[in-house]
Design a protein around this motif. Sequence first.
Motif, PDB file in Angstrom:
ATOM      1  N   ALA A 154     -10.331  -0.444   6.968  1.00 14.51           N
ATOM      2  CA  ALA A 154      -9.696   0.413   5.910  1.00 14.51           C
ATOM      3  C   ALA A 154      -8.928   1.336   6.420  1.00 14.51           C
ATOM      4  N   ARG A 212       1.062   4.586  -2.611  1.00 15.58           N
ATOM      5  CA  ARG A 212       0.908   5.674  -2.208  1.00 15.58           C
ATOM      6  C   ARG A 212       2.077   6.631  -2.693  1.00 15.58           C
ATOM      7  N   VAL A 217      -6.029   3.351   4.127  1.00 16.10           N
ATOM      8  CA  VAL A 217      -6.805   3.631   2.820  1.00 16.10           C
ATOM      9  C   VAL A 217      -8.026   4.652   3.146  1.00 16.10           C
ATOM     10  N   GLU A 218      -7.866   5.742   2.608  1.00 17.86           N
ATOM     11  CA  GLU A 218      -9.037   6.607   2.449  1.00 17.86           C
ATOM     12  C   GLU A 218     -10.262   6.267   1.808  1.00 17.86           C
ATOM     13  N   HIS A 219     -10.192   5.701   0.870  1.00 19.78           N
ATOM     14  CA  HIS A 219     -11.369   5.237  -0.123  1.00 19.78           C
ATOM     15  C   HIS A 219     -11.788   3.854   0.017  1.00 19.78           C
ATOM     16  N   LEU A 220     -12.790   3.647   0.561  1.00 19.65           N
ATOM     17  CA  LEU A 220     -13.609   2.603   0.688  1.00 19.65           C
ATOM     18  C   LEU A 220     -14.861   2.122  -0.303  1.00 19.65           C
ATOM     19  N   LEU A 251       0.632  -1.169   0.090  1.00 16.58           N
ATOM     20  CA  LEU A 251       0.050   0.031   0.043  1.00 16.58           C
ATOM     21  C   LEU A 251       1.031   1.193  -0.144  1.00 16.58           C
ATOM     22  N   THR A 289      -4.185   6.731  -6.461  1.00 17.33           N
ATOM     23  CA  THR A 289      -5.103   6.730  -5.467  1.00 17.33           C
ATOM     24  C   THR A 289      -5.549   5.343  -5.121  1.00 17.33           C
ATOM     25  N   VAL A 290      -5.425   5.075  -3.878  1.00 15.86           N
ATOM     26  CA  VAL A 290      -5.642   3.424  -3.114  1.00 15.86           C
ATOM     27  C   VAL A 290      -7.033   3.588  -2.819  1.00 15.86           C
ATOM     28  N   VAL A 291      -7.655   2.477  -3.416  1.00 18.81           N
ATOM     29  CA  VAL A 291      -9.013   2.265  -3.112  1.00 18.81           C
ATOM     30  C   VAL A 291      -9.251   0.864  -2.581  1.00 18.81           C
ATOM     31  N   LEU A 292     -10.077   0.527  -1.482  1.00 18.58           N
ATOM     32  CA  LEU A 292     -10.408  -0.754  -1.187  1.00 18.58           C
ATOM     33  C   LEU A 292     -11.760  -1.157  -1.788  1.00 18.58           C
TER      34      LEU A 292
END
Length: 235
Positions: free
Chosen positions: A133, A112, A138-141, A108, A117-120
């Motif tokens: 998350a 970054r 991880v900001e985006h879920l 991860l 842009t990291v998305v789960l």
Amino acid sequence: MTAASPTPTQRPRLALFDLDHTLLPLDSDYEWGEFTIRLGWCEREAFGRRNQAFFEAYQAGRLDVHDYVRFATEALRQRGRAAAEAAHAQFMQTVIAPAIRPAALALLARHRAQGDTVVLVTATNEFVTRPIARALGVEHLIAVELARDAEGWYSGEILGVPSMREGKVARLQQWLQARGLSLAQTESTFYSDSINDLPLLERVDHPVATNPDERLRAIARERHWPILDLFDETP
């Protein structure tokens, strides 16, 4: 002297990750169910048998996600918000935190650092996965969203399209559209362990079979996709 040609605009880079058996060496949904048994919220034999059956159905690609979410959220719905949130904090401490491996965090962090842009993107519900998350940074879920009743607590139903199989593609497209983008306008990488995620793996620029099940491993070899066995290293 002629002017240099303009550099083409680089597409935004997405690093998409499944969660269970991809970034974590366990199934968080299943483990949450087992945790509620240990709390005494559920009768061990009956609940454990159904939880295992749902888990096997998911692995076989035939899970009815609506039935499963009603089952999986029943205990927390009955206990109420305060008890459920306190239990989840204990779940994070005793089950999830010990399962977060350095190799997953390093992967991860590498994305970054590259400006991705990291998305789960997970088929597990938002109650279980939102704190996970955060723990992973991880900001985006994108998770299975849960409908709420008149009191604002979970009703047991799914809100909108469940992020499972083809639904992961649909939910990702919705997420991108809200940001004025499409999948074609990005450079995307997706890490997953499961044959259930084949629809999204086939849509991204860079599919990575990560700790893959037997069927996905065979497909990855046939299509020359990278295979990453993230948990081969000693934790």
